[in-house]
Design a protein around this motif. Structure first.
Motif, short mmCIF file in Angstrom:
data_model
loop_
_atom_site.label_atom_id
_atom_site.label_comp_id
_atom_site.label_asym_id
_atom_site.label_seq_id
_atom_site.Cartn_x
_atom_site.Cartn_y
_atom_site.Cartn_z
N HIS A 54 -62.55 4.87 87.86
CA HIS A 54 -61.98 3.36 87.79
C HIS A 54 -62.62 2.63 89.12
O HIS A 54 -62.83 1.56 88.93
N VAL A 55 -62.64 3.15 90.24
CA VAL A 55 -62.91 2.75 91.25
C VAL A 55 -64.21 2.33 91.50
O VAL A 55 -64.61 1.30 91.94
N PHE A 56 -65.16 3.10 90.96
CA PHE A 56 -66.65 2.84 90.66
C PHE A 56 -66.86 1.38 89.98
O PHE A 56 -67.55 0.84 90.25
N TYR A 57 -66.16 1.58 88.95
CA TYR A 57 -66.17 0.25 87.93
C TYR A 57 -65.65 -1.08 88.66
O TYR A 57 -66.20 -1.79 88.35
N ARG A 58 -64.84 -0.79 89.60
CA ARG A 58 -64.23 -1.89 90.22
C ARG A 58 -65.21 -2.51 91.22
O ARG A 58 -65.41 -3.91 91.20
N TRP A 59 -65.87 -1.70 91.61
CA TRP A 59 -66.99 -2.28 92.62
C TRP A 59 -68.18 -2.57 91.82
O TRP A 59 -68.87 -3.55 92.08
N PHE A 60 -68.43 -1.91 90.67
CA PHE A 60 -69.71 -2.24 89.96
C PHE A 60 -69.35 -3.51 89.28
O PHE A 60 -70.50 -4.45 89.05
N ASN A 61 -68.34 -4.15 88.89
CA ASN A 61 -67.79 -5.24 88.40
C ASN A 61 -68.18 -6.48 89.43
O ASN A 61 -68.30 -7.72 88.77
N GLU A 62 -68.23 -6.34 90.72
CA GLU A 62 -68.62 -7.28 91.68
C GLU A 62 -70.04 -7.88 91.26
O GLU A 62 -70.54 -8.86 92.08
N LEU A 63 -71.01 -6.90 91.29
CA LEU A 63 -72.53 -7.15 91.45
C LEU A 63 -72.84 -8.61 90.70
O LEU A 63 -73.50 -9.34 91.23
N PRO A 64 -72.37 -8.89 89.28
CA PRO A 64 -72.76 -10.12 88.69
C PRO A 64 -72.23 -11.28 89.54
O PRO A 64 -72.73 -12.44 89.41
N VAL A 65 -71.15 -11.27 90.17
CA VAL A 65 -70.52 -12.37 90.89
C VAL A 65 -71.65 -12.87 92.00
O VAL A 65 -71.76 -13.69 92.25
N LEU A 66 -72.10 -11.79 92.80
CA LEU A 66 -73.10 -11.92 93.84
C LEU A 66 -74.34 -12.57 93.34
O LEU A 66 -74.73 -13.68 93.81
N ALA A 67 -74.83 -12.17 92.10
CA ALA A 67 -75.99 -12.85 91.43
C ALA A 67 -75.51 -14.20 91.00
O ALA A 67 -76.55 -15.14 91.18
N LEU A 68 -74.56 -14.52 90.27
CA LEU A 68 -74.22 -15.93 90.10
C LEU A 68 -74.10 -16.79 91.22
O LEU A 68 -74.67 -18.08 91.11
N ILE A 69 -73.42 -16.46 92.16
CA ILE A 69 -73.44 -17.20 93.48
C ILE A 69 -74.71 -17.55 93.92
O ILE A 69 -75.25 -18.86 94.28
N ALA A 70 -75.71 -16.53 94.10
CA ALA A 70 -77.35 -16.58 94.59
C ALA A 70 -77.79 -17.82 93.65
O ALA A 70 -78.41 -18.85 94.18
N ILE A 71 -77.79 -17.53 92.34
CA ILE A 71 -78.59 -18.28 91.15
C ILE A 71 -77.89 -19.66 91.26
O ILE A 71 -78.91 -20.88 91.16
N VAL A 72 -76.71 -20.19 91.51
CA VAL A 72 -76.09 -21.40 91.51
C VAL A 72 -76.83 -22.12 92.51
O VAL A 72 -77.01 -23.31 92.57
N VAL A 73 -76.73 -21.37 93.89
CA VAL A 73 -77.17 -22.05 95.14
C VAL A 73 -78.71 -22.25 94.88
O VAL A 73 -79.10 -23.63 95.20
#
Length: 141
Positions: free
Chosen positions: A115-134
């Motif tokens: 479950h720890v792997f998936y907690r980190w894996f879950n953060e990747l689209p957040v970074l992409a969203l921030i970059a795309i919006v900017v």
């Protein structure tokens, strides 16, 4: 006016796709923590319905409306920010398909990650969203 309608539909599709990209890995976190067959089956159903019923159609709609926007504004193809955005979208498509493969591993009871792997894996689209919006709002290059 057509451009604005397509833009609105593109944004709606993006929101729906990202909802799935954020939620499916969160389901993986809970699924990886579950131990009983009833929970396993319930998570498999939820994951499959989210992926097939919301994420996949939303991804396709995002791409169709995004391509339509570029067709209506071909001058954007000369902009560096659009090339960077397209690269990030391609990475998100890859992430989407990795989620699909992981969904199939869970369904076959072949998950080997915690479950720890998936907690980190879950953060990747957040970074992409921030970059795309900017990129889309600021258009830095």
């Amino acid at each position: 006016m057509l451009y604005l309608w397509i833009k609105a539909l593109h944004i709606i599709a993006i929101v729906c796709w990202f909802a799935g990209l954020f939620y499916l890995p969160r389901l993986f976190v809970y699924h990886a923590q579950s131990n009983d067959p009833i929970s396993h089956e319930r998570f498999c159903i939820m994951e499959r319905k989210l992926y097939r019923g919301i994420m996949y159609p939303s991804m396709v709609a995002t791409l169709v409306f995004g391509i339509a926007l570029v067709v209506l504004s071909p001058a954007w193809l000369a902009s560096g920010w659009l090339h960077t955005k397209i690269t990030l979208v391609l990475l998100l498509i890859g992430y989407h398909h990795v989620c699909g493969r992981q969904l199939r591993r869970f369904a076959a009871s072949e998950n080997a990650r915690s479950h720890v792997f998936y907690r980190w894996f879950n953060e990747l689209p957040v970074l992409a969203l921030i970059a795309i919006v900017v990129l889309v709002v600021v258009k830095p290059f």
